[in-house]
Motif scaffolding. Structure first.
Motif, PDB file in Angstrom:
ATOM      1  N   SER A  11       0.830  -1.203   0.000  1.00 47.79           N
ATOM      2  CA  SER A  11       0.000   0.000   0.000  1.00 47.79           C
ATOM      3  C   SER A  11       0.865   1.253   0.000  1.00 47.79           C
ATOM      4  O   SER A  11       2.055   1.225   0.305  1.00 47.79           O
ATOM      5  N   GLU A  12       0.221   2.322  -0.345  1.00 51.31           N
ATOM      6  CA  GLU A  12       0.873   3.615  -0.519  1.00 51.31           C
ATOM      7  C   GLU A  12       1.693   4.046   0.698  1.00 51.31           C
ATOM      8  O   GLU A  12       2.825   4.475   0.578  1.00 51.31           O
ATOM      9  N   ASP A  13       1.112   3.922   1.875  1.00 47.41           N
ATOM     10  CA  ASP A  13       1.743   4.550   3.047  1.00 47.41           C
ATOM     11  C   ASP A  13       2.400   3.536   3.992  1.00 47.41           C
ATOM     12  O   ASP A  13       2.569   3.799   5.166  1.00 47.41           O
TER      13      ASP A  13
ATOM     14  N   GLY B 104       7.830  10.210  -4.958  1.00 45.54           N
ATOM     15  CA  GLY B 104       8.175   8.797  -5.044  1.00 45.54           C
ATOM     16  C   GLY B 104       9.634   8.482  -4.799  1.00 45.54           C
ATOM     17  O   GLY B 104      10.138   7.465  -5.267  1.00 45.54           O
TER      18      GLY B 104
ATOM     19  N   ARG C  16       6.722   5.130  -5.761  1.00 47.51           N
ATOM     20  CA  ARG C  16       5.285   5.038  -5.538  1.00 47.51           C
ATOM     21  C   ARG C  16       4.595   4.388  -6.739  1.00 47.51           C
ATOM     22  O   ARG C  16       3.744   3.507  -6.591  1.00 47.51           O
TER      23      ARG C  16
ATOM     24  N   GLY D  15       2.875   0.702  -6.981  1.00 43.43           N
ATOM     25  CA  GLY D  15       1.504   0.690  -7.486  1.00 43.43           C
ATOM     26  C   GLY D  15       1.323  -0.311  -8.617  1.00 43.43           C
ATOM     27  O   GLY D  15       0.321  -1.019  -8.667  1.00 43.43           O
TER      28      GLY D  15
ATOM     29  N   ARG E 229       1.392  -3.777  -7.141  1.00 46.50           N
ATOM     30  CA  ARG E 229       0.141  -4.059  -6.433  1.00 46.50           C
ATOM     31  C   ARG E 229      -0.978  -4.375  -7.429  1.00 46.50           C
ATOM     32  O   ARG E 229      -1.706  -5.353  -7.280  1.00 46.50           O
TER      33      ARG E 229
ATOM     34  N   ILE F 198      -5.016   5.801 -10.757  1.00 47.60           N
ATOM     35  CA  ILE F 198      -4.840   6.899  -9.801  1.00 47.60           C
ATOM     36  C   ILE F 198      -5.545   8.139 -10.321  1.00 47.60           C
ATOM     37  O   ILE F 198      -6.281   8.819  -9.609  1.00 47.60           O
TER      38      ILE F 198
END
Length: 344
Positions: free
Chosen positions: A9-11, A50, A221, A225, A228, A258
């Motif tokens: 995940s992103e964070d 990123g 990032r 992504g 994922r 996104i």
DNA sequence: ATTCCACCGGAATAGCGGGATA
DNA sequence: TATCCCGCTATTCCGGTGGAAT
């Protein structure tokens, strides 16, 4: 297939950093005075998107928090929290003093509460601080001896250009840590680490990681992504490996997805504006307004539309070319800047 | 060269919503 | 309940600017 999707995940903040040891050390040194009860100068993290600024800030201060349990670390993203009120509110929230705060609480009540919360140091990470509209709050926070600031932004010059003189002069001092784009090998290493933690073994091959890294152009990032997105597709299909075809689909998908989410999340009027610009490809301000005006129920004024447009340009959804007369708007293509990066 | 004016964006102001307070 | 206070958005007003028209 997917063992732990939080890792992708992103964070997600990894327990070990793969690269960026120098940057971690620089930031650690910057906040070092806290260990001896001192007061650090503000720290700045600069670099494009990123490249791990947010991740390194969280990681480093999490480490500090383990060493000094009394220190409270607050993270505020100024994209969402761009007013003085919201920043202060978020800080109070992590300190546990935001109870019964509401819009009608007196102007300086929030700041007063933060001032009073001086029983232990507070480290405030202000991410995307160049999006902060009321920069005086930085000056105010800097006045509090128990608050240390970690400020994250893309470029130093642009950040300082927004400051008023008072803020600018106060923040001349402080540690600067700049982050460069990841090289191909570094991205592969990062992806490999995430894949090991988040996916079952042998789901993705070395050469596939290389493909992802190339497509991501130094942006971790985007790289994560893509991984994922590809893993989720394979997962829902019931596959146990990523195929190259799947990966090829996931690469444009990750960027577009996104973008689509951002557009769908726009308020109605702004989305209409976006659609008009998108349909026309390129459109002049007056024609844009008139088309918009005819299309919506209760059109906003021209001035408000101008505010919307600058905001959307800020989000990088649209771009304007030309000044004043002869200016045109167009949508920004999410795929336009996908350049491969050399592997070194 | 000069004037024009389409457009941008800053500042002040109004109006709304909603919790607090009496 | 009526009133106050305040954050937030939209609106009104307007000065500045640079390309287009003359």
């Amino acid at each position: 297939m997917i063992v732990d999707d939080r890792v992708l995940s992103e964070d997600f903040v990894p327990s070990e950093v793969v690269h960026r040891h120098d940057e971690v050390n620089r930031l650690s040194e910057a906040v070092e005075p806290l260990v001896s009860g001192g007061r650090p100068d503000p720290a700045f993290l600069f670099g494009p998107t990123g490249v791990g600024k947010t991740c390194i800030a969280r990681y480093t201060l999490h480490r500090l928090g383990e060493q000094l349990p009394s220190v409270r670390v607050a993270y505020v993203n100024c994209w969402q929290e761009y007013t003085r009120f919201r920043v202060l509110y978020n800080l109070l929230e992590t300190v546990g003093r935001a109870f019964d705060v509401h819009r009608s609480t007196a102007k300086d009540e929030l700041f007063g509460r933060l001032r009073a919360a001086d029983d232990a140091p507070i480290v405030a990470i202000l991410d995307e601080v160049d999006q902060l509209e009321e920069t005086e709050v930085l000056y105010d926070l800097n006045q509090l001896p128990h608050v240390s600031l970690v400020l994250i932004a893309n470029r130093e010059e642009e950040l300082f250009a927004q400051f008023d003189d008072r803020v600018r002069s106060r923040f001349r001092a402080g540690t600067r840590v700049t982050f460069d784009r990841y090289g191909g090998d570094e991205l592969v290493a990062i992806l490999d680490e995430r894949a090991r933690q988040g996916l079952e073994p042998d789901v993705v091959g070395e050469s596939q990681l290389r493909t992802i890294a190339d497509a991501a152009a130094g942006d971790a990032r985007v790289a994560i992504g893509i991984l994922r997105s590809a893993a989720q597709r394979a997962h829902s299909r019931g596959d146990d490996r990523l195929t190259d075809d799947l990966l090829a689909d996931a690469i444009p998908d990750a960027r577009i997805a996104i973008r689509r989410e951002t557009i769908e999340g726009l308020p109605d009027h702004q989305r209409t504006l976006y659609e008009v610009i998108d349909e026309r490809g390129e459109i002049e301000p007056n024609e844009l307004y008139e088309t918009y005006e005819a299309r919506v129920e209760n059109p906003k004024t021209r001035r408000t539309v101008r505010n919307y447009l600058t905001k959307m340009a800020h989000y990088d959804l649209i771009a304007a070319t030309g000044e004043r007369r002869g200016r045109t708007y167009r949508v920004v293509e999410p795929l336009a800047d996908a350049k491969p990066v050399d592997g070194r």
